[in-house]
Design a protein around this motif. Sequence first.
Motif, PDB file in Angstrom:
ATOM      1  N   THR A  86      -7.021  11.299  -5.528  1.00 21.51           N
ATOM      2  CA  THR A  86      -6.337  11.519  -4.252  1.00 21.51           C
ATOM      3  C   THR A  86      -6.903  10.568  -3.206  1.00 21.51           C
ATOM      4  O   THR A  86      -8.055  10.168  -3.297  1.00 21.51           O
ATOM      5  CB  THR A  86      -6.497  12.978  -3.753  1.00 21.51           C
ATOM      6  OG1 THR A  86      -6.041  13.070  -2.408  1.00 21.51           O
ATOM      7  CG2 THR A  86      -7.929  13.453  -3.767  1.00 21.51           C
ATOM      8  N   ASP A  87      -6.095  10.239  -2.229  1.00 25.28           N
ATOM      9  CA  ASP A  87      -6.572   9.393  -1.126  1.00 25.28           C
ATOM     10  C   ASP A  87      -7.467  10.187  -0.174  1.00 25.28           C
ATOM     11  O   ASP A  87      -8.234   9.623   0.579  1.00 25.28           O
ATOM     12  CB  ASP A  87      -5.385   8.857  -0.313  1.00 25.28           C
ATOM     13  CG  ASP A  87      -4.783   7.615  -0.945  1.00 25.28           C
ATOM     14  OD1 ASP A  87      -4.641   7.610  -2.178  1.00 25.28           O
ATOM     15  OD2 ASP A  87      -4.468   6.674  -0.209  1.00 25.28           O
ATOM     16  N   GLU A  88      -7.307  11.499  -0.205  1.00 25.49           N
ATOM     17  CA  GLU A  88      -8.018  12.352   0.753  1.00 25.49           C
ATOM     18  C   GLU A  88      -9.511  12.363   0.399  1.00 25.49           C
ATOM     19  O   GLU A  88      -9.896  12.750  -0.709  1.00 25.49           O
ATOM     20  CB  GLU A  88      -7.433  13.768   0.680  1.00 25.49           C
ATOM     21  CG  GLU A  88      -7.312  14.481   2.002  1.00 25.49           C
ATOM     22  CD  GLU A  88      -8.637  14.820   2.616  1.00 25.49           C
ATOM     23  OE1 GLU A  88      -8.792  14.571   3.816  1.00 25.49           O
ATOM     24  OE2 GLU A  88      -9.522  15.326   1.923  1.00 25.49           O
ATOM     25  N   GLN A  89     -10.320  11.951   1.388  1.00 28.14           N
ATOM     26  CA  GLN A  89     -11.750  11.739   1.147  1.00 28.14           C
ATOM     27  C   GLN A  89     -12.449  12.930   0.475  1.00 28.14           C
ATOM     28  O   GLN A  89     -13.062  12.785  -0.576  1.00 28.14           O
ATOM     29  CB  GLN A  89     -12.411  11.438   2.503  1.00 28.14           C
ATOM     30  CG  GLN A  89     -13.888  11.156   2.426  1.00 28.14           C
ATOM     31  CD  GLN A  89     -14.490  11.001   3.823  1.00 28.14           C
ATOM     32  OE1 GLN A  89     -13.933  11.476   4.812  1.00 28.14           O
ATOM     33  NE2 GLN A  89     -15.611  10.336   3.912  1.00 28.14           N
TER      34      GLN A  89
ATOM     35  N   ASP B  37      -9.486   0.871  -0.332  1.00 31.38           N
ATOM     36  CA  ASP B  37      -8.486   0.175  -1.149  1.00 31.38           C
ATOM     37  C   ASP B  37      -8.970  -1.227  -1.525  1.00 31.38           C
ATOM     38  O   ASP B  37     -10.033  -1.657  -1.096  1.00 31.38           O
ATOM     39  CB  ASP B  37      -7.166   0.095  -0.351  1.00 31.38           C
ATOM     40  CG  ASP B  37      -5.975   0.319  -1.262  1.00 31.38           C
ATOM     41  OD1 ASP B  37      -6.051  -0.093  -2.424  1.00 31.38           O
ATOM     42  OD2 ASP B  37      -4.975   0.892  -0.804  1.00 31.38           O
ATOM     43  N   MET B  38      -8.141  -1.963  -2.247  1.00 36.34           N
ATOM     44  CA  MET B  38      -8.528  -3.298  -2.706  1.00 36.34           C
ATOM     45  C   MET B  38      -8.606  -4.318  -1.571  1.00 36.34           C
ATOM     46  O   MET B  38      -9.098  -5.424  -1.784  1.00 36.34           O
ATOM     47  CB  MET B  38      -7.536  -3.805  -3.759  1.00 36.34           C
ATOM     48  CG  MET B  38      -7.706  -3.191  -5.131  1.00 36.34           C
ATOM     49  SD  MET B  38      -9.366  -3.294  -5.824  1.00 36.34           S
ATOM     50  CE  MET B  38      -9.448  -4.996  -6.308  1.00 36.34           C
TER      51      MET B  38
ATOM     52  N   ILE C 246      -4.023   1.486  -6.214  1.00 34.71           N
ATOM     53  CA  ILE C 246      -4.160   0.054  -6.545  1.00 34.71           C
ATOM     54  C   ILE C 246      -5.530  -0.179  -7.201  1.00 34.71           C
ATOM     55  O   ILE C 246      -5.658  -0.991  -8.115  1.00 34.71           O
ATOM     56  CB  ILE C 246      -4.004  -0.839  -5.285  1.00 34.71           C
ATOM     57  CG1 ILE C 246      -2.608  -0.646  -4.670  1.00 34.71           C
ATOM     58  CG2 ILE C 246      -4.215  -2.296  -5.618  1.00 34.71           C
ATOM     59  CD1 ILE C 246      -2.335  -1.485  -3.443  1.00 34.71           C
ATOM     60  N   VAL C 247      -6.530   0.564  -6.737  1.00 37.10           N
ATOM     61  CA  VAL C 247      -7.867   0.427  -7.330  1.00 37.10           C
ATOM     62  C   VAL C 247      -7.834   0.896  -8.782  1.00 37.10           C
ATOM     63  O   VAL C 247      -8.444   0.284  -9.664  1.00 37.10           O
ATOM     64  CB  VAL C 247      -8.914   1.222  -6.507  1.00 37.10           C
ATOM     65  CG1 VAL C 247     -10.290   1.117  -7.133  1.00 37.10           C
ATOM     66  CG2 VAL C 247      -8.965   0.719  -5.072  1.00 37.10           C
TER      67      VAL C 247
ATOM     68  N   ALA D  51       0.840  -1.201   0.000  1.00 40.44           N
ATOM     69  CA  ALA D  51       0.000   0.000   0.000  1.00 40.44           C
ATOM     70  C   ALA D  51       0.872   1.247   0.000  1.00 40.44           C
ATOM     71  O   ALA D  51       0.558   2.235  -0.661  1.00 40.44           O
ATOM     72  CB  ALA D  51      -0.931  -0.015   1.203  1.00 40.44           C
ATOM     73  N   ALA D  52       1.986   1.183   0.732  1.00 38.39           N
ATOM     74  CA  ALA D  52       2.878   2.342   0.790  1.00 38.39           C
ATOM     75  C   ALA D  52       3.553   2.564  -0.566  1.00 38.39           C
ATOM     76  O   ALA D  52       3.645   3.691  -1.050  1.00 38.39           O
ATOM     77  CB  ALA D  52       3.921   2.144   1.879  1.00 38.39           C
TER      78      ALA D  52
END
Lengths: 233, 309, 402
Positions: C268-271, C202-203, C237-238, A42-43
Motif C-alpha cells: 500500500t502507498d499508505e505509510q 517512488d522511483m 512502480i518500485v 504515477a497516477a
Amino acid sequence: MLKRTIPILILATSGAILVVAYFSPFTTNWSEVVLMWFNILAAVAYVLGAGNLLAVNLEKVSSRRAGWAYALITLVAFASMLTFGLFKIGGVPSEAHPDVPYAGDYESTQSAFGWVYEYMLSPLTATMFALLAFYVASAAFRAFRAKNLESILLLGTAFIILLAQTAAGMFLTGWIPADSVFAFLRFDSLRIAITEYIQTAGMRAITIGIAIGIAATSLRLILGVDRSYLSKQ
Amino acid sequence: MTNTSHSNHSSNATQSSGIRGFLAGLSSLDRRWIFLGVALAVGIPILLKLSLPEVPGPMARATFNAIEKIPSGSRVLLAFDYDPASQGELQPMANALVHHCASRGHNIVFMALWPLGKQLADKTIKDVLKEFHPEYVEGTNYVQLGFKTGNEGVIKLMTTAITEQYPNDASGAALTDIPLMSGVNKLSEFKLIGTISAGYPGAKEWVQYADGASPEAFTLVAGSTGVQVSQLLPYYPKQLEGLLVAVKGAAEYEMLVTEKYPVARHQGRLEEGRRRMGPQLVAHLLVIGLIVLGNVAMIAARGAKGGAR
Amino acid sequence: MMKLLMMSLALTSMCSAMPPSATDVFAIDEPGDAGFALRVTFTVPDLAATKEVRIERAATKAELAKDANMPWIVVATVDANAGIEGVLVADLPKDESNDGANANQTEAIAFRVATVGIDGEQAAFVESAAVIAKMNPFIMKRLGLAVSVVVTCASVITWILLARAGRPVKLRRIAALDAVDEAIGRATEMGRSVLFVPGIQDMNDIQTVAGITVLGRVARTAAEYDATLVVPTSRSIVMSSARETVQAAHFAAGRPETYKEGNINYITDEQFGYVAYVTGQMVREKPAACFYMGAFYAESLLLAENGNAIGAIQIAGTAEPSQLPFFVAACDYTLIGEEFFAASAYLSGERDQLGSLKGQDLAKAITAVVIIMGCLLATFAAFAPEGIAARASDSFQSFLGG
C-alpha cells in the motif's frame, strides 16, 4: 537492447532538461511537461498496484493459505473504499452545483468515504505513529550506554535536550539570571547552542555529503554508467 | 569471632552480588515493562490534565513576527503536509497558525502535498476558522485547493503556473472564478507561505523549490515534527523565517497567539500544545531514568563479570 | 528677525502638506533575471517631507479589455529611500497580443510615481517611458550554483575517464556492504527468509534507485545461496522495478528457475499501513536478515526495533539524516548518507562507477575548500566591516547565491 536503451534515453533527456530548466527560463515549460508526465505515470501506476494487490490476496483466499482471512479483510476493505469513493456514497450535494450529480463533497463525515477516513483510518494511523514513543524508550534503554568518552558526551547531550524540551529545563536552571555570566548554563541556552551550532554543523556536513552523493549518482544514471536498476535481458 | 566475621562478610558479599546480579539482569529487561512504563508516563498526566507554563523561544517568536509583519489582508498559502499519524504533534500548531492568520485578517489559501492533508485542513477550517472567525467567507477570504499528487513537482509547477496544477479548488469551482484567486498564478503572488510538515514532501521541498525559485517574493515559515527538525535547522532563519518545532514549538506559539488574540470560547482548541507538554515532560523523565538504569545495569554486569574472574 | 524668518520658513516647509514630486523616473529591464520584471528607479527631492512613494503601472491591453476603467494598477507603496536602488516589479503579465511570438516578453509598460507627504497628501504623478521586460536565456543570480554543478560534474566525469584509462582506484572498505554475504549466509543456514525493504518512496526518489541497485546485489547473493528473498514495496512502480532487478540477479547467478515473482509485492502507498504489514510479516515469518535501503521516515524505528526483537541481522542505508540515529541505534550496520549512494558503485566493482566515486570525493574536497575560504573571508570581514575582506565576502556570498 531496446529495453535498456530507451529507458536510458528517456532518463538522460528528462534529467538534462530538469537541470537546464533551473538555470534557463526558456526551458521552464519543458521541465513542466516532464513533471506532468511523471504525475500521469504515477497516477496510472496505481492501477498496476491495485491489480497486484487483488491478484496476491485473491490467490491467498482461493488457496486458503495461512492468513487467508486477513487477505479477505483486505479485499473487502479495498472494494468498499473504491465503491465509496467512486460513487460518492452518502456524499453531500454541492451548494454551487446542486443539479450536477457527483459534484458534492464525498470527504465529509456524512459520506461513507469520509466516515471511514475520520473514524477508522485516522485513529489507526495515529496509533501506529504513537507506537514510536514505546520504541524510542526501548531503543534508548538498550543503545545509550556510556562505553567510552564519545558515548558519554552523547549521553550528556541527550539529557540536556530531553530536559530543555520540557518545563523541567526552566525549573532546574531558570533561576540563573538570563543576563548573568552564567546564563550559558541555563538549559534553554545550552539547547540552542547544541542544536544551532553543534547539531546544525554536523547536519550540514552530512547534508552536503548527501547532496554531492545525489549529484554523482544522478550523473551516473544520466550518463548511463549505472544501469543496475534496469533488467539485464 | 573470625568465623562470624567471615560469615557476615560472606553474607554481605552474597547480598551485594545478589543486588549486582539483579541490576545486571536489568540489561535483558523484557521490553514490555518499558512499554508499560511509557503508557503510564503518558497516560497519567493526560488523565490528570497536567499543564505547564511555557516561555516562548526565539523560533516561535520569529514565526509569530513573520505573520504579524505582513500587511493585514495579505494572501497567505498554508500547506498541510502531514497526515493523521502526526496529527498529535502538528495539529496544535496548525490550529494556532490558522487562528493567527485569520486574526490578522489575512486571506488564506489551503492546500496539501499529502493525500490526507486535505482532510486535516478541512478539520482546521471547521474547528478554527468557522468557529473563531465566522466572518470568513469561502472564495473571498479563504480557499481550499485540496491535495495534488506529484510531491515537489507540484511546488515547482506552482512557482510558474498555479492554474495548471490546480485548475479547480477542492469543491470543483474554477480557480479563475474564485475572487481570492483571481489573477493569481504564481507562488510569488503570496506574501507568506506556511507549511506544516511531517516529512517528505514538506518544509525542505518548499525551501528548495519555492524559496529557491523566488527567495525575496514571500516569507516562508514552517512547523515540523521534532524528528525532522535537524534537517530544517540549516535553513533557519535565512530561508525559513520562522520555525515551530514539535509540541514545544506549538505550545510556545500558542501562548504568543492567544495572548494577543484571545478567544471567548473553546479555548481548549488553542491550548492543545500546552496540554501535551505535561505528558511529554514525564515521558522525557522516564527516558532519562531508563538510560540511567541501562547504564547501571551495564556497570553491574561488568562488575559481575570481574567478580566471576 | 532673519533667524525668525528662517525658522518660520523651515516650519512651513515641514508642515507643508504636499511634498515635491519625484524626479528622474525610469523603468529598466532587469538583466539576467527570469523575465517579466522591471526595475523602477526615481529620486525624491525632499526626503524629510516625504512619507512614502506610490508606484503604479499602466494596464496591459488585455487588462484594459477586461476593465477599461483601470488604466493604472497600483504595484507598490515604498519608503522614500527605495528609489536609489530601485523597486523591482516582478511577475508582469506576458504579451498575449501575438500568439506566442512575444510569449517571452511583456508589452511596453510605463510606470508612474507619486510622493506622499507626512500628512498623506499626494503630489502629482511623474511618468516613465514604456519599457518591455524580456526573458533572459540565463538567470544570472544562479551563476554560482551553475558553476558548482559544472565543477561537480567535471570532477566525476574526469575520474570516470581516468579510471577507464586504467588509473588505479582505491576505495576504503564499507563494513555494511561486506556484511551482506554474512547476513544472507546466516539466513540460509537457519532456513529463514531475507527481507528487503526499499523505502517508502517512488522511483523518482534517488534513494529508492540506490536501494534497488543494492537489491540487485542482495538478490544475486540470495539466488546463489538459494535463500528466499521477500521484497514488500509501498509503490507499484518500485514493485515493477524490483521484480526486474531480482529477475536479472537470478539470471546473472545462473539460477533463473528459482526466481519467484510472488515474493515481490505491492502492499500500500499508505505509510503506516505498509509498516503494519511489514512488521506483521516480520513477527510471523521471523526473517534472519533484514535490509532497509531507501528513503525512510517515522517507520525506520518501528521496522528496526521489530527486527531487533526477532533477532535478525539488520543492515540499513538511507540519506534521510533525521532517520540515521534510529537506524544506528537499532541496526547492526548502517550506510550513512553518501555511503548509501556509493554502495551501488562499490558493489558493481565496474571501473567507470568506481571512478565516479573518486570524482565525488574530489567534488567534496573542492566544496570543503570553498567553505574554508568563505569562513576565512567572513571572519576577516567581521574584524574590518569596511575593508576589502568585507567586500570580497559580500561578493563571494552573492556569487554563491546567498
